[in-house]
Each structure stands twice: as structure tokens, then as C-alpha cells.
Design an enzyme around this catalytic site. Sequence first.
Site, PDB file in Angstrom:
ATOM      1  N   SER A   1     -56.090 -17.241   9.286  1.00 35.35           N
ATOM      2  CA  SER A   1     -54.675 -16.906   9.461  1.00 35.35           C
ATOM      3  C   SER A   1     -54.215 -15.974   8.350  1.00 35.35           C
ATOM      4  O   SER A   1     -53.168 -15.347   8.465  1.00 35.35           O
ATOM      5  CB  SER A   1     -53.828 -18.182   9.457  1.00 35.35           C
TER       6      SER A   1
ATOM      7  N   HIS B   1     -56.716 -16.053  16.240  1.00 38.15           N
ATOM      8  CA  HIS B   1     -55.838 -16.895  15.429  1.00 38.15           C
ATOM      9  C   HIS B   1     -55.129 -17.902  16.323  1.00 38.15           C
ATOM     10  O   HIS B   1     -54.186 -17.561  17.038  1.00 38.15           O
ATOM     11  CB  HIS B   1     -54.828 -16.003  14.666  1.00 38.15           C
TER      12      HIS B   1
ATOM     13  N   GLU C   1     -53.490 -15.192  18.813  1.00 37.01           N
ATOM     14  CA  GLU C   1     -53.521 -13.780  18.421  1.00 37.01           C
ATOM     15  C   GLU C   1     -54.982 -13.324  18.417  1.00 37.01           C
ATOM     16  O   GLU C   1     -55.822 -13.936  17.765  1.00 37.01           O
ATOM     17  CB  GLU C   1     -52.937 -13.596  17.018  1.00 37.01           C
TER      18      GLU C   1
ATOM     19  N   ASN D   1     -47.232 -14.269  11.637  1.00 32.56           N
ATOM     20  CA  ASN D   1     -46.935 -14.694  10.271  1.00 32.56           C
ATOM     21  C   ASN D   1     -46.246 -13.593   9.476  1.00 32.56           C
ATOM     22  O   ASN D   1     -45.498 -13.862   8.537  1.00 32.56           O
ATOM     23  CB  ASN D   1     -48.199 -15.181   9.572  1.00 32.56           C
TER      24      ASN D   1
END
Length: 718
Positions: A428, A449, A461, A499
Amino acid sequence: MTTELYSGDCLQALALDHGIVEIRLDRNNEPVNKLDARLLRELDLVLEQLRTHPGLRGVLLGSAKDAFLAGADIAVLWSMLEWPRQQLLEFCGGMQRSLTAIGELPVPVACIINGYALGGGLEVALCADYRVLAADGQVGFPEVGLGILPGAGGTVRTPRLANGTTALEWIAGAHTYKAAAALKAGMVDAVGEPPQLRSLALDWLGRAIAGEHDWKGMREQRTSGFATDEAAFTAAREQARKASRNQPAALAVIDLLQDCSSLSRDAALAREVQAFAGLIQTPAARALVGTFLASQQLKKKNRNQAASSRRVQRVGVLGAGIMGGGIAYASAVKGMPVLLKDVAQKALDLGTGEARKLLGKQVDSGRLQPERAEAILASISPQLDFRSFETVDVVVEAVVEDLRVKQAVFAELEAQVLPGTVLASNTSSLLIRDIAAKVQRPEDVVGMHFFNPVPLMPLVEIVRGEKTREEAVATAVSYAIAMGKTPLVVKDCAGFLINRLLGAYFTAFILLIRDGADFVEIDRVMESWGWPMGPSYLLDVAGLDTLDKALVILGKAYPEVMGTAFETAIQKLAGQKRYGQKTGAGFFRYEADAKGRPRRSGDPQTYELLATVQPQGPRAIGDEEILDRMMLAMILEAGRCLDEQVADSALEIDAGMRLGTGFPVHHGGPLWYADAVGATMLLQRCERYRALGGLYTAGLGLHNLAARNGKFYGSFAP
Ligand code: T1G
């Protein structure tokens, strides 16, 4: 003998033996049947013909496709956003009249629901005297999830057929129901295996024709009001307020049902049309209908991309922690056997234990047979070596988040699989190009991800590294789809997409606290805007230590935007080992309740600690400024990501945020919301916060949009 009475673009009418006519929905050249003006016109024609059809004794209503009827055409709903009110009222009134005419035929009508009947599809079925539903079928009213309510009689016929409580639950809840639940609720009369549905429906018709059922009496009964249960309305309101903040549709349905309970069917139908017209043009409906269409486009794009890949039949997972165990479970459940490897037996026990726990929950809730759960578990092979790794199509690495360890793992792994096997990292926070730096075949390395908890979170992702080949990306997309997830292809950059946007959001939060804001107020404002949790609470749940690490990485990667040259509120609390729920205190304090769940309470000490990172001391900051600063930071980062092609389109960025973070769906997504505010207005707000630095500096794309009065969704059309 069968004679064709009518054949159109949407349906056929066939005269069968014994005075039975079958109306068969079958939209030409389209994958599903949908309810629109064309279908209604053809239905009107056929019903007109049937009213005088000689020897008519009963009508069967069914579908020639895999499913009965998917409801109103969502592309038409999108166009309704712009219709004048009068046109809306006329269209819905006409639709209701056409459907009502089904139940006013001089003979009994039985409806066969194969596959599903949703929204308007179920409303059509409700007009028949009898409904038989396929054992694998589903029915329900998704309208509230689209920001609207049923407009073809659903709010009127459901309580009069079943009861008021069922109507509240089914319509305000917007769930779909399986056959057993539909039968129990009285929404269908019988359930059968698909090959038997027809004879089952004919049987009901036969009994009605023979006078064994008072179908005329039943029709009559359903034209008056229905009994209400005050407590059910109170509970439904409570539930709707909790579940869908700022979404007017659920509450509107509850009010409508209550207001219309004593009205006749026809008076209630007229009220439903008004309520429908009042909702369809709200910003929430615009966002929800628009994002449904956008999601369909994303689905199509992913399907097309997956089509060019190899089919994933067998999977390897490295690292049997909570993530690895979750990935193994999610693959095995969908029929992809897994080789689950770790270096320690203890970890393997943990990973398989995780899968066993998840399967056990499914068995306990009755969704899975124990034998099937055993078979799924048996398809996960825990192992300490690379045995049989030459047989897998994809390997997902989920070992510790440490670059050196991952590089070593990939170098070792590469020698154990056949060339072309896709090597995916579940990192991540690291870059795919760094992880792939030490392997011979960086073109096979991709990021996948997953979000925690893997079985529940719908997004993955898919990170395209610098050297990743297209087929590896496509295989990862296809694997994610096979797991029942939505893949989102993104570029390799710090934080990837999700993120990174959350990083900007939390940076805005940190700056607000530094400037004196009260974290409880920030949570209140963001929750009343629609976020399921405010940022302080979210930080407590996710862990302040973890989030701080992630923010430091993002601050280094994007110093202008997310760099913080001061001790942040998160660092202050984490420095005191206040990591959030897991340590019993973070922004809030937590104690376990009787069931062992963390119960939140305020803590005066938090304010004392935060005062030390507020150079100007605490200060009241208005709701508007709080909302502005939090959302603007996220929107601007989304705009920069689009400028840098981190994702291909605004609709992908928004879908990612809805699925990956709980972004309030009725605002569509950061860029949908940005369009609703307008580019020029956003730039004016940036100006207001210029002193706060790069977080509030708009990217080139937003400036360009403002210059030409454009929108992020400029070319969007269903
Ligand atoms: N309108 C237009 N197209 C639709 C559609 C619809 N309602 N439903 C499906 N499609 C298309 C979809 O775009 C795709 O097309 C193909 O069908 C297969 O869909 C008056 C106001 C039905 C559960 O909310 O939830 O009725 O990409 O890939 O995974 O009161 O589609 O192949 O060209 O999604 O098997 C209520 C919306 C409307 C249902 C099937 N109805 N659809 O899922 O396949 S409001 C809905 C779905 C209403 C009334 C009110 C799902 C599905 P293409 P798919 P799937």
C-alpha cells in the site's frame, strides 16, 4: 397450438391453448428488458387487443430473456433530470395507467419472474394477480439507492399486497431479496426451479379460472387503504436517518407511505407521481443516477480489458497474515484454488484460521452449506515451500511492508513460477517499480492493492508499474473481477490513487487542528455532510501510528502539498502511544462494552495534548470553512491525479473513492461534487486559503476547466 397475436421490438403476444395468452418480454438487440416508453406503448397495444380477444380466459406474463425486467431504463432516468415537471408528471402518470391496466384485464393474470424483477420490473409484476419466482431469482426496489422512489405504483401496490411494514422495509431499505424472503414477505405466491415456473404459473391460472380463488375479490381489496403500524414507521425513520445521511429519498418514501395509507389506490398513485417528480431532480438523484451510469461504463471498460487476458484458474499467495488469508479466502470462495505460502507454520495457521473463520460465518448465517465450506477450505493449500507454484497464473505477495524483504521475496519467487505468471504485490505504500527493481522480468510485476477487510471491501487498485506489460495488467483486472471486486487501474505513484487523496484530506485535517479547530466539530461537520465517520474517528479506527507512517511517506513524495514542517496532532497523540481503538485511546477514549465492542467517549486530556500543537490556541472555525478546507483539499488532489493520469478519468477516480473510502455516494465522488460546485467557484475558494500553501493550489486541469467553463465530467453521457 400457438398463434402470434403481436410481435414488436419489446414484446410478443402469443395465443396458447385453452384461452390463455402469453405476453413475453423480449427486447430486440439488447441484453436486458427495460421499462421505457417503447415497452409501454407496445404493452398498451397488446392490452387493448386482449380486452376484446375472443375466448380469453387467462394471461401469462413472462420474459424470453435470462431475467424478467430490470426496471426503468437508467439512461431515461438520466434524461429526466432535465425534463419540465409537467412532462415528468405525464410520463409517470401514463406509466402507472399502462401498468394498472394489466390488473384490470377481465381475466386472471400470472407473472413468471425468472432471473430478477427490479424497480419498475417488480412494479409490473405486482400488477398481476399471481407471481411465481425462480428459486435463484431476486426481486426488490433499488430506487432509493438512486435517490428516487418507485414511480410506477410500487409504493402503492406493495403495502396493499403484503403490508405496510414490508413496504417500508423493501422500499426504504432498497435491498434486493432472494426467493425465500420474497415468498415469506408475501411478495410472490410461489417459488420454483426455472424449468417448472411455467407449469407452476399455469397451475395458478387454472385454479383461478376454475373459481378456486377469488381473484376478483383480491383485486377489489387492493384498491383501498392499508393498516399501519406506528412503531414500524418510527423505526424506519430512525434507520433511514442512520443509513443515508442527507439522502432525501428514504425519508420521502416513509412519509409517502404514511400519508397515503388511508387513501384509495388511485389517489395514492397520484401522490406517488408527485413525490417521484419531486425527487428525480434533486442533486442527490443526479449524483446517484449519474454514478450508476458511470459505474456501468467502468464495468464495461474492465470487462473489455479482462477479455484480452488469460483466465485465472489457480492462485498463489505469499504471506499468510490477515491480508493474505483474506485474499486466499476471497479467491477460493470464487472457485480459484490457492497455494498459500509463508515462512512460518504459525503464520500459516493464522492465515488458514482467518479463512476458516470467514467461512464459518457464512455457514452460521445459512448462506453456505457446511460441505461446500469444507471444500472451499480444502482448496487452500497451506505450505512452507514453493511446491507447485509453476501451476499458478497469478501470485499475490502480502508479506511485511518492507522494501528489502519484498525485493528478496520477488527475486526468489520469480525462479519458482513459469515466465508470464503475473507477480502482484499487495503493497500500500511502496512503489511497484522499486519492488520490481531486482527481478529479471519486471514486466510481469504489477500492484494489486486490496483494502482491509478483503472479503468486504469491493475495490482493488491495479497498479501499472513503469515496465508492467499490458497483459499482466489485464490478467490482474480479470482476477479481481473473478473475485467479485471492482478493479481500478492506476499509475505507480506514492499512495497510488486512494491513499493519495486520503493523504490530502488528512493533511487538511491536521492543518485545521493546528489552526485551532476542535476535532469533535470537524467530525460533526464531515459526518453531517455524509461521511460515515469523521476524520478523527476514522484515524482512531485505522490506527494513528499506521496513518502517521503513511502521511510521512506521502509528505516526502509530495512535499509541496502534504509536507508538514511542524509536529502534527496525529504525531502528538501517537507519541503518547495513543494509537486509537487498539490502545484504548486516540482522539477519543474507548472501553469495551458488554459485547466486547469498543465504546467511544470524549477525553479532556486530548484537548490538553492538542493545545501543545496549536500555536495560536483553540479557535472556533465555522462549519463552512471546515467543510471547504477538508473537501477542497481532496478535490484538488483528485484534479492533480487526473492531470498526472494517475487514473484515466474522473469517473474512475470517483468510483475508487466511493468503493474504497466510503465517500458519501449522494455527492457522487470528489470530482462529481467539484462539478456541482463549479470550477470557477473552486478557484475562488483556493484563493481564500492561499496562505495555507500547496494543498490549496489548483492543478492545471482545474484552471483549464474554469477558463472554458468546463466540467470534469464534460464528455460524460450515458
Ligand atoms: N437500464 C438500462 N440498462 C440496464 C439496466 C437498466 N435498468 N439494467 C441493466 N442494464 C444493462 C447494463 O447497462 C448492461 O449493459 C446490461 O444491462 C447488463 O447489466 C419506474 C424509476 C439488472 C442487476 O436499478 O442493478 O425502475 O453494459 O452488466 O451484473 O419505479 O444491471 O451490457 O451494454 O449490470 O448481471 C431500477 C439496474 C431502475 C437495476 C444486472 N432498476 N441494473 O446486473 O449485468 S429505477 C435498477 C442493475 C426504476 C421505476 C423506477 C444490474 C442488474 P451493457 P450488468 P449484471
